[in-house]
Design an enzyme around this catalytic site. Sequence first.
Site, PDB file in Angstrom:
ATOM      1  N   ASP A 175      -1.069   2.006  -3.032  1.00  0.00           N
ATOM      2  CA  ASP A 175      -0.667   0.695  -2.165  1.00  0.00           C
ATOM      3  C   ASP A 175      -1.421   1.384  -0.912  1.00  0.00           C
ATOM      4  OD1 ASP A 175       0.127  -1.154  -0.587  1.00  0.00           O
ATOM      5  OD2 ASP A 175       1.883  -1.244  -1.078  1.00  0.00           O
ATOM      6  N   TYR A 231      -0.966  -5.398   5.423  1.00  0.00           N
ATOM      7  CA  TYR A 231       0.467  -5.008   5.662  1.00  0.00           C
ATOM      8  C   TYR A 231       0.706  -3.582   4.923  1.00  0.00           C
ATOM      9  CZ  TYR A 231       5.260  -4.925   6.465  1.00  0.00           C
ATOM     10  OH  TYR A 231       6.576  -4.290   7.127  1.00  0.00           O
ATOM     11  N   ASN A 235      -5.326  17.813  -4.989  1.00  0.00           N
ATOM     12  CA  ASN A 235      -4.817  17.062  -6.263  1.00  0.00           C
ATOM     13  C   ASN A 235      -3.670  16.035  -5.595  1.00  0.00           C
ATOM     14  OD1 ASN A 235      -2.963  16.219  -8.279  1.00  0.00           O
ATOM     15  ND2 ASN A 235      -3.592  18.145  -9.361  1.00  0.00           N
ATOM     16  N   TYR A 264      12.631   5.905   1.982  1.00  0.00           N
ATOM     17  CA  TYR A 264      12.308   4.935   1.202  1.00  0.00           C
ATOM     18  C   TYR A 264      10.727   4.539   1.799  1.00  0.00           C
ATOM     19  CZ  TYR A 264      11.299   0.241  -1.011  1.00  0.00           C
ATOM     20  OH  TYR A 264      10.584  -0.757  -1.717  1.00  0.00           O
ATOM     21  N   LYS A 266       8.405   1.119  -4.025  1.00  0.00           N
ATOM     22  CA  LYS A 266       8.737   1.550  -5.539  1.00  0.00           C
ATOM     23  C   LYS A 266       7.300   2.433  -5.887  1.00  0.00           C
ATOM     24  CE  LYS A 266      12.893   1.273  -6.828  1.00  0.00           C
ATOM     25  NZ  LYS A 266      13.484   2.365  -7.546  1.00  0.00           N
ATOM     26  N   GLN A 316      -5.069   1.269 -32.503  1.00  0.00           N
ATOM     27  CA  GLN A 316      -5.739   1.118 -33.772  1.00  0.00           C
ATOM     28  C   GLN A 316      -6.033   2.485 -34.426  1.00  0.00           C
ATOM     29  OE1 GLN A 316      -5.850  -2.867 -33.120  1.00  0.00           O
ATOM     30  NE2 GLN A 316      -6.373  -2.005 -34.902  1.00  0.00           N
TER      31      GLN A 316
HETATM   32  C1  F6R Z   1       9.017  -3.750  -3.040  1.00  0.00           C
HETATM   33  C2  F6R Z   1       8.505  -4.236  -1.708  1.00  0.00           C
HETATM   34  C3  F6R Z   1       8.862  -5.296  -0.862  1.00  0.00           C
HETATM   35  C4  F6R Z   1       9.508  -4.651   0.354  1.00  0.00           C
HETATM   36  C5  F6R Z   1       9.964  -5.866   1.483  1.00  0.00           C
HETATM   37  C6  F6R Z   1      10.128  -5.269   2.782  1.00  0.00           C
HETATM   38  O1  F6R Z   1       8.488  -2.639  -3.675  1.00  0.00           O
HETATM   39  O2  F6R Z   1       7.442  -3.553  -1.503  1.00  0.00           O
HETATM   40  O3  F6R Z   1      10.042  -5.995  -1.592  1.00  0.00           O
HETATM   41  O4  F6R Z   1      10.442  -3.624   0.250  1.00  0.00           O
HETATM   42  O5  F6R Z   1       8.989  -6.803   1.529  1.00  0.00           O
HETATM   43  O6  F6R Z   1       9.115  -4.754   3.203  1.00  0.00           O
HETATM   44  P1  F6R Z   1       9.170  -3.983   4.738  1.00  0.00           P
HETATM   45  O7  F6R Z   1      10.341  -3.020   4.844  1.00  0.00           O
HETATM   46  O8  F6R Z   1       8.089  -3.359   4.736  1.00  0.00           O
HETATM   47  O9  F6R Z   1       9.407  -5.202   5.794  1.00  0.00           O
HETATM   48 MG    MG Z   2       3.161  -2.861  -0.342  1.00  0.00          MG
HETATM   49 MG    MG Z   3       3.111  -2.170  -4.979  1.00  0.00          MG
END
Ligand code: F6R
Ligand code: MG
Ligand code: MG
Length: 372
Positions: A11, A90, A104, A227, A230, A240
């Site tokens: 991402d 974003y 890697n 965090y 994810k 197959q």
């Molecule tokens: C879940 C995800 C979103 C963000 C949420 C808050 O994997 O990416 O649900 O966690 O939109 O995002 P921030 O903290 O960037 O404002």
């Molecule tokens: Mg994202």
């Molecule tokens: Mg994602």
Amino acid sequence: MKTTISVIKADIGGYVGHSSMHPALIEKAEELLKKARDAKLILDFSVLRVGDDLDLVITHTEGEDSPKIHGLAWNIFEECTEIARELGLYGAGQDLLADSFSGNVKGMGPGVAEMTIEERPSEPIVIFCADKTSPSAWNLPLFEMFADPQCTAGLVIDPKLHDGFVFHVLDVYEGDLFRLACPEEMYDLLAIISGTGRYVVKEVTKRDGTPAASASVQKLNFIKGEYVGKDDPVLITRGQSGFPAIGELLEPFARPHLVDGWMRGSHIGPLMAVPFHQANPSRFDGPPRVIAAGYQLKNGRLIGPRDMFDDPAFDHAREVATEMANYMRRQGIFEPHRLPEREMEYTTLPHVLKRLRSKMKGTKAPKKKKGK
Ligand code: F6R
Ligand code: MG
Ligand code: MG
């Protein structure tokens, strides 16, 4: 000829918020991969995307963990990040956790699934890519595809599948790898892979080691210790003649199951199988999505993708997933819709709880006196 299929994803900027991907990033990735193919560094490529994740499918002869191929993907992510910054997308560069590439991409943010195979004369493969969930989201469907005869009829009917498959399972906390063969070790396998917070199926092989499936197992929060979104996993499967039929690989997604992820990576919700154009998780930043890209692989050439969930037979699964989403949303912020505290360790919740504890410092609940 041995062909390696590498699926490397990151991402590197969402449009809008974390919901989808700006076409300019896909164009840039395709342009750079075309150059690499013209320069004969790679055999072929295909660019997929699900939600805010860019998934690079690359075929080559460099083998797995190749610095050349991982370096190529890293450079593409960096160049796409430049565009993401220009457009103010974003979380630009969100998954590029290191400042520079060091051989890697594993441990540096991007997710990777790789598989090296001796191509059969006709080699059907399906690549699954998910958004707003974690690698253990594949545990249940992989079990059904490769070990559950109620899903994969071939395990019973077809002598080429009748020997079953071996599951390679990673304990993400300890780093231990378990190898369990089905059907004879099925209950042991289920004893661990049902614990989706800890155990992740990394690979499935035939008994002689022939690859059947390979999944990305990177857990971003373990890499960074906080965090960072994810882990939005990818999965390569073969179909197959000696492997599950394509329809047996897809079948587990006809009955949506609950996975970790969704809003703020902190909720449990259904994994919704969607065609490519519906891979834009918007409601409550979800619910989690999965796409399935089918290819015929020929001498490393990717003939495809075919959008495998673009089939009205999966419409009902999407309706069921919406029902499940409504049901879970009824619970609001309360568990079990919100993940249990241990799973929240790497989200922003501990910061809130720490502040609360420091405010309450010294205040203890009064103890009851004996006999009263
Ligand atoms: C879940 C995800 C979103 C963000 C949420 C808050 O994997 O990416 O649900 O966690 O939109 O995002 P921030 O903290 O960037 O404002
Ligand atoms: Mg994202
Ligand atoms: Mg994602």
